[in-house]
Scaffold this motif. Structure first.
Motif, PDB file in Angstrom:
ATOM      1  N   UNK A  38      -8.534  26.379 -15.199  1.00 14.85           N
ATOM      2  CA  UNK A  38      -9.494  25.592 -15.628  1.00 14.85           C
ATOM      3  C   UNK A  38      -9.084  24.181 -16.405  1.00 14.85           C
ATOM      4  N   UNK A  39      -7.724  24.146 -16.926  1.00  9.91           N
ATOM      5  CA  UNK A  39      -7.525  23.067 -17.656  1.00  9.91           C
ATOM      6  C   UNK A  39      -5.971  22.483 -17.000  1.00  9.91           C
ATOM      7  N   UNK A  40      -6.060  22.053 -15.745  1.00 10.82           N
ATOM      8  CA  UNK A  40      -4.805  21.588 -15.002  1.00 10.82           C
ATOM      9  C   UNK A  40      -3.971  20.696 -15.634  1.00 10.82           C
ATOM     10  N   UNK A  41      -2.666  20.664 -15.490  1.00 15.33           N
ATOM     11  CA  UNK A  41      -1.772  19.322 -15.929  1.00 15.33           C
ATOM     12  C   UNK A  41      -2.313  18.100 -15.418  1.00 15.33           C
ATOM     13  N   UNK A  42      -1.673  17.061 -16.249  1.00 15.66           N
ATOM     14  CA  UNK A  42      -2.048  15.709 -15.583  1.00 15.66           C
ATOM     15  C   UNK A  42      -1.757  15.556 -14.091  1.00 15.66           C
ATOM     16  N   UNK A  43      -0.469  16.073 -13.853  1.00 15.12           N
ATOM     17  CA  UNK A  43      -0.109  15.717 -12.774  1.00 15.12           C
ATOM     18  C   UNK A  43      -0.711  16.326 -11.084  1.00 15.12           C
ATOM     19  N   UNK A  44      -1.603  17.193 -11.780  1.00 10.22           N
ATOM     20  CA  UNK A  44      -2.690  17.838 -10.682  1.00 10.22           C
ATOM     21  C   UNK A  44      -4.086  17.224 -10.707  1.00 10.22           C
ATOM     22  N   UNK A  45      -4.249  16.162 -11.640  1.00  7.78           N
ATOM     23  CA  UNK A  45      -5.685  15.641 -11.865  1.00  7.78           C
ATOM     24  C   UNK A  45      -6.170  15.099 -10.669  1.00  7.78           C
ATOM     25  N   UNK A  46      -5.579  14.251  -9.613  1.00 11.18           N
ATOM     26  CA  UNK A  46      -5.508  13.569  -8.493  1.00 11.18           C
ATOM     27  C   UNK A  46      -6.085  14.519  -7.632  1.00 11.18           C
ATOM     28  N   UNK A  47      -5.230  15.543  -7.062  1.00 12.15           N
ATOM     29  CA  UNK A  47      -5.689  16.450  -6.152  1.00 12.15           C
ATOM     30  C   UNK A  47      -6.902  17.077  -6.675  1.00 12.15           C
ATOM     31  N   UNK A  48      -7.284  17.672  -7.949  1.00 12.93           N
ATOM     32  CA  UNK A  48      -8.531  18.218  -8.207  1.00 12.93           C
ATOM     33  C   UNK A  48      -9.690  17.246  -8.169  1.00 12.93           C
ATOM     34  N   UNK A  49      -9.548  16.013  -8.410  1.00 18.56           N
ATOM     35  CA  UNK A  49     -10.559  14.968  -8.175  1.00 18.56           C
ATOM     36  C   UNK A  49     -10.984  15.155  -6.661  1.00 18.56           C
ATOM     37  N   UNK A  50     -10.016  15.000  -5.816  1.00 18.20           N
ATOM     38  CA  UNK A  50     -10.339  15.016  -4.455  1.00 18.20           C
ATOM     39  C   UNK A  50     -11.063  16.449  -3.756  1.00 18.20           C
ATOM     40  N   UNK A  51     -10.311  17.452  -4.549  1.00 15.55           N
ATOM     41  CA  UNK A  51     -11.045  18.857  -4.045  1.00 15.55           C
ATOM     42  C   UNK A  51     -12.692  18.911  -4.380  1.00 15.55           C
ATOM     43  N   UNK A  52     -12.939  18.466  -5.543  1.00 13.97           N
ATOM     44  CA  UNK A  52     -14.169  18.136  -5.949  1.00 13.97           C
ATOM     45  C   UNK A  52     -15.379  17.507  -5.108  1.00 13.97           C
ATOM     46  N   UNK A  53     -14.369  16.236  -4.646  1.00 15.17           N
ATOM     47  CA  UNK A  53     -14.976  15.087  -3.675  1.00 15.17           C
ATOM     48  C   UNK A  53     -15.375  15.848  -2.227  1.00 15.17           C
ATOM     49  N   UNK A  54     -14.450  16.678  -1.750  1.00 21.25           N
ATOM     50  CA  UNK A  54     -14.509  17.287  -0.665  1.00 21.25           C
ATOM     51  C   UNK A  54     -15.025  18.512  -0.543  1.00 21.25           C
ATOM     52  N   UNK A  57     -20.289  22.265  -0.857  1.00 21.31           N
ATOM     53  CA  UNK A  57     -21.300  22.654  -1.769  1.00 21.31           C
ATOM     54  C   UNK A  57     -21.444  22.138  -3.220  1.00 21.31           C
ATOM     55  N   UNK A  58     -20.450  21.240  -3.162  1.00 18.02           N
ATOM     56  CA  UNK A  58     -20.580  20.621  -4.681  1.00 18.02           C
ATOM     57  C   UNK A  58     -20.457  21.725  -5.810  1.00 18.02           C
ATOM     58  N   UNK A  59     -19.474  22.496  -5.541  1.00 17.33           N
ATOM     59  CA  UNK A  59     -19.493  23.625  -6.520  1.00 17.33           C
ATOM     60  C   UNK A  59     -18.253  23.465  -7.637  1.00 17.33           C
ATOM     61  N   UNK A  60     -17.710  22.209  -7.477  1.00 18.28           N
ATOM     62  CA  UNK A  60     -16.585  22.016  -8.764  1.00 18.28           C
ATOM     63  C   UNK A  60     -17.078  20.703  -9.401  1.00 18.28           C
ATOM     64  N   UNK A  61     -17.189  20.799 -10.657  1.00 15.29           N
ATOM     65  CA  UNK A  61     -17.551  19.985 -11.822  1.00 15.29           C
ATOM     66  C   UNK A  61     -16.369  19.703 -12.515  1.00 15.29           C
ATOM     67  N   UNK A  62     -16.135  18.463 -12.814  1.00 17.41           N
ATOM     68  CA  UNK A  62     -14.988  17.901 -13.581  1.00 17.41           C
ATOM     69  C   UNK A  62     -15.694  17.230 -14.883  1.00 17.41           C
ATOM     70  N   UNK A  63     -15.007  17.584 -15.942  1.00 17.45           N
ATOM     71  CA  UNK A  63     -15.423  16.953 -17.331  1.00 17.45           C
ATOM     72  C   UNK A  63     -14.312  16.543 -18.203  1.00 17.45           C
ATOM     73  N   UNK A  64     -14.343  15.344 -19.029  1.00 14.95           N
ATOM     74  CA  UNK A  64     -13.013  15.124 -19.552  1.00 14.95           C
ATOM     75  C   UNK A  64     -13.058  16.079 -20.797  1.00 14.95           C
ATOM     76  N   UNK A  65     -11.987  16.408 -21.427  1.00 16.71           N
ATOM     77  CA  UNK A  65     -11.832  17.068 -22.551  1.00 16.71           C
ATOM     78  C   UNK A  65     -11.653  16.357 -23.832  1.00 16.71           C
TER      79      UNK A  65
END
Length: 65
Positions: A38-54, A57-65
């Motif tokens: 739920x709190x991936x390291x910074x080197x995973x942020x780009x991939x997680x943003x892409x996962x949310x975008x694709x 079902x729009x089941x992934x939501x990202x927030x800043x900590x």
């Protein structure tokens, strides 16, 4: 970054697990996604943003900590 995953919305498309396999996986029995980190390291942020975008079902939501 904090990842929130709405499991009931998941349609088991598997896009998140393909794009960010260190953060998402899928259950064997039904293919529904599993949030591994739920709190991936910074080197995973780009991939997680892409996962949310694709996510179809729009089941992934990202927030800043």
């Amino acid at each position: 970054m904090k990842v929130e995953f709405d499991e009931p919305k998941c349609v088991a498309a598997g896009q998140c697990a393909m794009v960010a396999p260190d953060v998402f996986d899928q259950r064997d029995e039904d293919g529904v996604a599993i949030l591994l980190d739920a709190t991936p390291p910074e080197d995973q942020h780009e991939a997680v943003r892409e996962a949310a975008a694709v996510c179809p079902a729009a089941a992934i939501r990202l927030t800043d900590q």
